[in-house]
Every structure is written in structure tokens, then in C-alpha cells.
Design a protein around this motif. Structure first.
Motif, short mmCIF file in Angstrom:
data_model
loop_
_atom_site.label_atom_id
_atom_site.label_comp_id
_atom_site.label_asym_id
_atom_site.label_seq_id
_atom_site.Cartn_x
_atom_site.Cartn_y
_atom_site.Cartn_z
N GLY B 57 -7.25 15.24 10.51
CA GLY B 57 -6.82 15.00 9.18
C GLY B 57 -6.66 16.05 8.32
O GLY B 57 -6.12 17.17 8.95
N THR B 239 -11.08 7.35 5.31
CA THR B 239 -9.67 7.30 5.03
C THR B 239 -8.82 8.18 4.50
O THR B 239 -7.47 8.15 3.96
CB THR B 239 -9.09 5.74 4.97
OG1 THR B 239 -9.89 5.42 3.56
CG2 THR B 239 -9.49 4.94 6.05
N GLY B 240 -9.59 9.05 3.48
CA GLY B 240 -9.21 10.33 2.48
C GLY B 240 -8.68 9.59 1.27
O GLY B 240 -8.91 8.47 0.80
N SER B 241 -8.06 10.46 0.73
CA SER B 241 -7.81 10.28 -0.85
C SER B 241 -6.43 9.32 -1.05
O SER B 241 -6.04 9.01 -0.02
CB SER B 241 -7.64 11.71 -1.33
OG SER B 241 -6.27 12.10 -1.16
N THR B 263 -3.36 18.48 1.24
CA THR B 263 -3.72 17.19 1.65
C THR B 263 -2.84 16.64 2.93
O THR B 263 -1.90 17.50 3.27
CB THR B 263 -3.95 16.24 0.36
OG1 THR B 263 -3.99 14.80 0.96
CG2 THR B 263 -2.60 16.08 -0.36
N HIS B 267 -2.98 10.11 3.43
CA HIS B 267 -3.93 9.91 1.96
C HIS B 267 -3.23 9.17 1.16
O HIS B 267 -2.88 9.37 0.05
CB HIS B 267 -4.56 11.13 1.64
CG HIS B 267 -5.36 12.06 2.49
ND1 HIS B 267 -6.54 12.64 1.91
CD2 HIS B 267 -6.02 11.91 3.73
CE1 HIS B 267 -7.16 13.16 2.82
NE2 HIS B 267 -6.81 12.64 3.97
N ARG B 455 -13.07 11.88 1.16
CA ARG B 455 -12.25 11.63 -0.13
C ARG B 455 -11.74 10.31 -0.59
O ARG B 455 -11.07 10.12 -1.50
CB ARG B 455 -11.23 12.68 0.11
CG ARG B 455 -11.59 14.21 -0.33
CD ARG B 455 -11.89 14.48 -1.97
NE ARG B 455 -12.90 13.89 -2.45
CZ ARG B 455 -14.30 14.29 -2.12
NH1 ARG B 455 -14.29 15.32 -1.29
NH2 ARG B 455 -15.40 13.43 -2.32
N CYS B 456 -12.23 9.25 0.28
CA CYS B 456 -12.02 7.85 -0.30
C CYS B 456 -13.11 7.66 -1.17
O CYS B 456 -13.13 6.29 -1.74
CB CYS B 456 -11.73 6.91 1.01
SG CYS B 456 -12.81 6.50 1.85
#
Lengths: 488, 488
Positions: B57, B239-241, B263, B267, B455-456
Motif C-alpha cells: 500500500g 482500504t485506505g483514504s 498516497t 485510495h 486511513r479509511c
């Protein structure tokens, strides 16, 4: 029924409907009354559920400005040219970044018609323009600048036009007869004329959803007892902002936590949470209107400096813009520096905000003394005043662009008013809706049977604000919500 | 199955489970790998669904700083005192307003233990401290300041301690062996040792929910074909931003729209929307980490001014703080004013960011000429430099508190670097979770079977940021998510 307090109730769990209508509107402020009228005018049987004993909401206590333009009858009567395109150019700049372009288009294109609709509802307007800086108009004029249209940086972006439309108030004024009161009593009377039913003291709790996912009613409480309300056509949420919901304020708008202003305690975010429980989208939850607690007649005549003694905003602009820049960009640190002559001039001018006319906190013979008394870093205020005065000698303000009529060198004796923390306001974020006021699901589709308008939605404002935008988008998109729900 | 792309799928509609595990983790960045290890160490059978062909990631491409303190073994070995209380005092100030006090407490109290866990996972650390300003460390030291702890205004609030913990990198460095790469390859290897299974090229689409509302699986796609995955204990979203989701960026973080940095394109906010469709709460969606694209070795040696020629931040602080103040408080208008001697000194100092060492945009003999060339309002920069130099003669900076070691009068010839718009970053807002990484419903209760980290989620940062907070809260609350899901 399920015990969870905000989750939707399956329609199959409702044993009996206590009340029923084509369109059920939650909340009887500006968005709710406009939805009710819009639906009733479309032929629907309308029921309003109001939490308090009466109606009016935050709107009835407000200054009553509705932001409209594009060439309304009132603008023309007062001698101002305006077009929907100019209006949109200004609003896109003043309310951004992040404005909903589609909503802004529909609003600017429909603005002239919307003003006619307000007049047709009986709202009185006087063909006269108030030209002074101020939060509100202290006399009975009906048109004023309310967003910094005629101040830097917007005045050079697009030709300015005043767009704050205020209901005419009876003179002499008293507290009960401000323009917001006139606006709301007129619209509420119109709704009654159209046969809209109102149930008071009713708190909406949960939405009722059928097996297809369609919203078909509301479960509420009245004096603690449950009340089930069926909506044959649709439910319109018009429940206001979340300014009084501490958890939501901490999670979304912490700068305004415990600092609500120009709002009412009923604004607890309930309608937003009820729709979120169905998967509704949100937008711009951190955005706030920010009132600045000082009379604009004083502000325009001095210079505003931050905690480093630096100017940061043109002092003759819309005071809500000053409030936002103070809170978001200058850590709520503001001082008004003003000389004796300017202060006395400002105090002698009519204002609608006498309570915002503060006494000087410090008065000194020199700027250097003042800077020291104020506790500003050495040399900062002296440097700022020197630069301001140097340009002011020729009536100019190249640093921030204040208009020449307000620019004059600051002379001894000189004073400062401590305005640190003198901000408050209400939230602008909320449910994301379509141009027809349908509440959108996170998948992008409307949630069937569910509509919303007013401050429980993200309306025209993204980041910025102008006075009249809340009554403007609340009434405009409220009316559309009612019409759309009635058509189903 | 229903056709809507993000709404939950009723478990009864699943005909066949293609894959199955106790704990199913979506995403194999820092939060996902930590959740996987945490769950596997608790005895669970763990399956990771990763969207790309591999893992790592955004974390694997990052500088690899994990923000830890309170007296870690590494802090002590490098001669620094720290306590959980000091750490919390600093972070509450640096990451606020609006920080989640409960999360911050748990994080600061658990920080020493968390560092031991990272070491036990095999992450290598070298007992050496890097003392220079910089986004990252250019050599193989493992401890650095990464949040402005030793700069104004924080240094006077609480005794500073460096808390940026970096995996030791092999020297000489190359692009593949930055600390983030070392961190992630080590943790991914640890997960493999523990028997964690990984399915690559799998895009999660929808959550599967049983009749009680419990999350019991995920529907995904692999190369377009559906894949059903049962989670006996729980699902962890990692799962990130949403930095690459244009609609969400416009609705929540418009200032960073189309400006992602630090990033990865995966994302896209999918995990957030999947949980929102179940009624999940959000927090701080407008908050962003903001990178400032200039080498801190240059910044600290000059003065940063905004579009009005005013200083606005102490130049020797954490560059991410400079980025946030530039973007949010100064409309992305920034110029670095620096004299020839300081510029040459800065360029001669080791850096990890050679690509951020810009050539001067303007070089002039006098400040007045420079101000004119830059197009700043007349007198503004001259006034700013005069005040700075006056104090700098005695090594002081009372206006912003830059440390004496970086304060020196600016002399001719003087240059400026145009840094307008030189910001980018990623989003910090997301799902609101409990201290045990349970995803909270808008009614305040956890959504059964659903966990999230990284960041999710809205983690430790509300408004502010320090380098290492994302890897810090991602690994810390990721591990807790895995442990909690495994316990069910």
C-alpha cells in the motif's frame, strides 16, 4: 419495534398509523414551511411535524435576509442590474471551494422566479436600498449587500449587486418584528391558508422503510408517547443543523464546539442521523457560518489585526466573511485598532447591532504603547500601522483593497478592542441532496421517498457564506422538495 | 443479489462462499498487515484480500516513520526522556482541535508496548538520532523529530522529545529500500510466517450482513468475476483514504481535490462507502495531511511569506505543519525569501529531498526590488524583512519564535522561491471507530462484526498532523482490530 433509537423501522413492524398524509414534513422553519407550501400548491395533503409548541425555527429569530438576484423586481426597482450569470460567478467564488455547481445553476436561474413566489406568498418588500455596512438593516429597507459583493476581492471579479432581500418590517421596529419574524409569520399563514396541518410538540425519531427500501413514514414521540405517521408520497426532512449536538460538533466542526450562534437548540442533528442510518451521503460537515461579534460600522473604520499584529481581511467586507477568516485562518485571534475620530463616527451611525458596539479595551497615545499594552510581539503593530498609514495618506489600501471611502490614516489617540474568541455560528454541512432535494445514498442514487432541505443538508455553501444563503437555499430547495414529494 | 454496487448484501442471498476465514482483512497496507498479524497471533485463521498484485500500500512507498513515544527503548537509547503524559499533551495540541481523547489515551499509554511489538515482528531499528530538519532522514538513523515538537509553539508547551521511529535502512540507500519498504516487507514476512493467507487482485465491493445486522462476509470481484468471502469472526476494513475519489474529495476535502500526494491510486474511499451504507458514523472528513514541496533545509534558513508578504509560520517546524497552514490558512500562497549565504548553506547540507531543492525564482539586489518582482503589495515585504532583521540582529524571533540557531538577518543579494500551490497530500477523515477499532453506527453502537483501521478511519488526527501518525494509528489500531475480531 426495534429498540435502537435512530435506525429505520421496517414498515411491517408498524401496527397502526396514528397520522397520515401525502407529504410529511419534519420541522417548521424556513425549509419546512416552504416544503409544506410547495407540496400543498401541488395539490398534496400535507402534514408538518414540529418539535416545539409553535413554528418558525431559527428563521423566525434571524435577520430575515433571503439571498436572491439575477435581476429580481426589487433589484430593478432599486436601480441595480444583475444577471443569473453574475450571481453565479460571485457565489461560486464566495461559497467555495467545493460548491455544488448543479445546485448553484438551478438556484441562480430560478432566483427571479423564487422572489416572485415569496411575494405571491404575501411577503412584503419595500423598494428601498440600505447602503451601509451591517449585519442587518436598522430601518425598513428591503435590499442590502450581504456577502461582500462590493468589497475586495469580489468587487473586481464581477460587477457587484446587492442580493440580500429583506421582508419590510413595521416601523418603529421592536424585537418581535424583525424581518425574519415577518417572513416566517407570513409563510406560516400562507401554509395554513392552503390547508397544511401542523402537529406541534412532536419529535421525529426514526424513518419507516418498506421492503423495497422506500421511506413511507416516520416514528416520532409526543410528550414521550410514540406517534406513527404515514407518508403516502414522501417525507421531507427540514430539521435544521447539528450546532447543538456535542458529539457531532466534536467529530465534524470542533472549532465551533460549544459556540453556537444565530441558531436554536432544536438543531441537534437528528434528521441527519436518521438519514445516515439509511446510508445517506454527507457533504462539507466541517463548514460553518461564523458570526463576528463586533458592529461592522466600527470594523470598517479601523483595521483588524491577528495575534501577530497583521491585517488579514478587508475591513469593509461582509462581517460573516470576517468571522470565517478569523476563526478558520487566524485561530480566533482578532483585535480592532481604531482611532478616536473613527470610533466616534462609527458610534454615531445607525446600526442594527448596538450590542456589538464595544468600548475600547485599550487607549494609548502612541501605536508603540498600544502594541505593548495589547501584548503583541514587539514591532508588529507599529509596522502594520506604518504601512497602512503610508498608503492611507493617498486613500489607497493596496494590501487588502479596502474601499477608499473607509481608508484614512490612524491618528493619536489610538484604541484597540479585544475581539479574541468573539465568534460563533452554525453548521453548514449535512445530507447531500440532488437539485430536486432528493436525499442521495452513498451509491449515488436517491433514497426513494426521502427529501431534505435547509441546514440539515449541504446546500449552496461549501466553505464560504453570505447572509441570506440559509433562508435562500432553505426556501428554494424546501419548496422543490415539497413539489417533488407531492408529485410521487 | 441486489444490483446496487455498494449496499450490503443479505447473507441469505449468498449461494456459495468461495473463500472463508475467521478474520477477513480488506487491504494489505500498514493497517491491514497489522490487523492480520494481530488476528493470527490471537489464534485466528486469517485471510487478506488485496486489490493490487502484491501488498504494501501507501506505507511501502512512504518514509516509514511510525510516531511512538512515552519512553520507548529507542528513545532511551538515544538519550531522550519521554512520558505518555508528555506525548499526549503534545499530540492533543498538534492534532487538534477535535481529537478523540479516548483513542489518544490508549495510544500514548500503549506506545512503548507497540514499539516492542514492532521490534518483535522483526523491524530493525538503529540506536541513533537524526537532528536536522527534513521530511525524512537521509542516512540510516532511526529516530527524528517529525511533528514540530522542538519548535514554536509546542516547545514551550511541553518538553520536546523526538518520536519519529524509522526502520533502519541498508546503506547506501536506494529507492527500493526506504524505511517504509523495510517496515512493510518485514511485517508482510511476519504475517506469512504466522500462516496468514493473501488473495491478490481482489477488489472488495459490498459487505454481507446477516438477519441480525452482523457483518459476516464480503462480496468482491477478481478480474471482473464475483468472489464471495465468509468471515466467521469479523471483517477488518483497511482500504485506505479517499484521496483518489473525486466525488468524495469535492464533497469533503475540496482544497485537496486533484492534488493527492504521498498516497496511492487505490485510495478510492470504497471501504468508507461500504460501511456508510450500513449507517456508519464519519469524522473529520475535511482534514488533510498537507505536504509542502520544498526542502526543510532551505525553509528553516529563510522566511516564508504569504500573498500579502506576511510571515505566518515558524520556518524551523515540521514541514507538514507548514503545508497545512499554507493550504488552509493562507490560500496556498507561499514564497520562501532567502539570502545567498543561507541558500548556499542549505544546499550544501545532506537531505532526503533533493527534488524539493528549487532554484530561486527571483534574485535581486534589494528587498524593495524583490517585492516588486514578486508582485507583492507595495511595502509589504520590505516591512516584513525590516522587522525580521531588526530582531534577528540579536538572534531573536519574537513574532513566530523560530529557534536562534536558524535566525540571521537577511542580506543582499536576496532571493525568493515561488511556492504558490506547492502543496498536496492525503485525507485524514473517515469512519469513526472505538478504541477497539469497532466501526460505530450513527446510533453510537458498534456495527457487529465490522472493524476498521488506517486511513479509511478517522484516527488520531483531527485537524493537525505529524509524520508517523498514519503508520502509527494504522499499525496500532490495525493490530487491535485484528485481535478484537479474532476474539469473537
Amino acid at each position: 419495534m426495534s429498540t435502537s433509537p435512530v435506525r429505520p423501522v421496517p414498515a411491517g413492524e408498524i401496527e397502526r398509523w396514528d397520522l397520515e398524509a401525502d407529504v410529511v414534513v419534519a420541522g417548521f422553519g424556513i425549509a419546512g414551511v416552504s416544503a409544506a407550501i410547495g407540496a400543498a400548491e401541488s395539490g398534496a395533503d400535507v402534514l408538518v411535524l414540529e418539535r416545539t409548541g409553535g413554528g418558525g425555527g431559527a428563521a423566525a429569530l434571524s435577520g430575515g435576509i433571503v439571498y436572491l438576484g439575477g435581476g429580481t423586481r426589487l433589484q430593478k426597482a432599486c436601480g441595480f442590474d444583475d444577471t443569473p450569470e453574475q450571481m453565479k460567478t460571485f457565489l461560486a467564488a464566495a461559497l467555495g471551494p467545493g460548491v455544488d455547481e448543479d445546485k448553484l445553476d438551478v438556484y441562480c436561474q430560478g432566483s427571479v422566479d423564487h422572489f416572485e413566489w415569496l411575494e405571491a406568498c404575501g411577503v412584503p418588500y419595500k423598494e428601498s436600498f440600505w447602503s451601509q455596512p451591517g449585519w442587518e438593516c436598522p430601518v425598513d429597507d428591503s435590499l442590502m449587500y450581504s456577502g461582500g459583493e462590493n468589497a475586495a476581492p469580489f468587487a473586481t471579479l464581477v460587477d457587484p449587486a446587492p442580493r440580500g432581500h429583506l421582508a419590510q418590517v413595521p416601523m418603529p421596529r421592536n424585537g418581535d418584528q424583525a424581518a425574519g419574524h415577518v417572513l416566517m409569520t407570513t409563510l406560516i399563514a400562507k401554509a395554513a391558508d392552503l390547508g397544511v396541518r401542523v402537529e406541534s410538540d412532536v419529535r421525529v425519531q426514526r424513518l419507516v422503510v418498506d421492503e423495497t427500501g422506500r421511506v413511507v413514514g416516520i416514528v416520532a414521540t409526543r410528550f414521550g408517547a410514540p406517534l406513527t405517521v404515514r407518508a403516502r408520497g414522501g417525507v421531507v426532512l427540514a430539521t435544521g443543523s447539528f450546532a447543538y449536538n456535542d458529539e457531532m460538533m466534536q467529530a465534524h466542526a470542533p472549532r465551533l464546539y460549544k459556540r453556537p450562534a444565530a441558531t436554536v437548540e432544536e438543531h441537534d442533528g437528528r434528521g441527519i442521523a436518521m438519514a445516515q442510518a439509511l446510508g445517506a451521503r454527507l457533504a462539507h460537515m466541517d463548514a460553518c457560518e461564523v458570526a463576528f461579534f463586533c458592529d461592522p460600522q466600527l470594523i470598517a473604520r479601523g483595521i483588524l489585526v491577528n495575534g501577530r499584529g497583521q491585517r488579514y481581511v478587508t475591513e469593509d467586507t461582509y462581517p460573516g466573511r470576517i468571522g470565517q477568516l478569523t476563526m478558520y485562518q487566524n485561530d480566533n485571534q482578532a483585535f480592532l485598532v481604531i482611532d478616536e475620530q473613527a470610533y466616534e463616527e462609527g458610534m454615531a451611525t445607525p446600526t442594527s447591532s448596538p450590542q456589538l458596539r464595544h468600548q475600547p479595551t485599550w487607549v494609548c497615545g502612541t501605536v508603540s504603547e498600544l502594541e505593548s499594552e495589547m501584548g503583541l510581539p514587539a514591532g508588529t503593530l507599529v509596522s502594520t500601522v506604518e504601512l497602512y498609514n503610508r498608503h492611507a495618506e493617498s486613500g489607497a489600501d493596496p494590501v487588502l483593497g479596502k474601499k477608499a471611502e473607509w481608508v484614512r490614516p490612524l491618528r493619536s489617540p489610538i484604541a484597540a478592542i479585544d475581539l479574541r474568541g468573539m465568534t460563533g455560528g452554525f453548521t453548514l454541512g449535512g445530507l447531500q441532496t440532488s437539485v430536486d432535494s432528493e436525499v442521495l445514498h452513498v451509491d449515488g442514487d436517491p433514497i426513494p421517498g426521502l427529501y431534505a432541505a435547509g441546514r440539515c443538508t449541504s446546500g449552496l455553501s461549501a466553505w464560504g457564506y453570505c447572509s441570506g444563503i440559509s433562508l435562500g437555499d432553505g426556501s428554494f430547495f424546501g419548496r422543490r422538495a415539497g413539489m417533488r414529494a407531492a408529485a410521487k
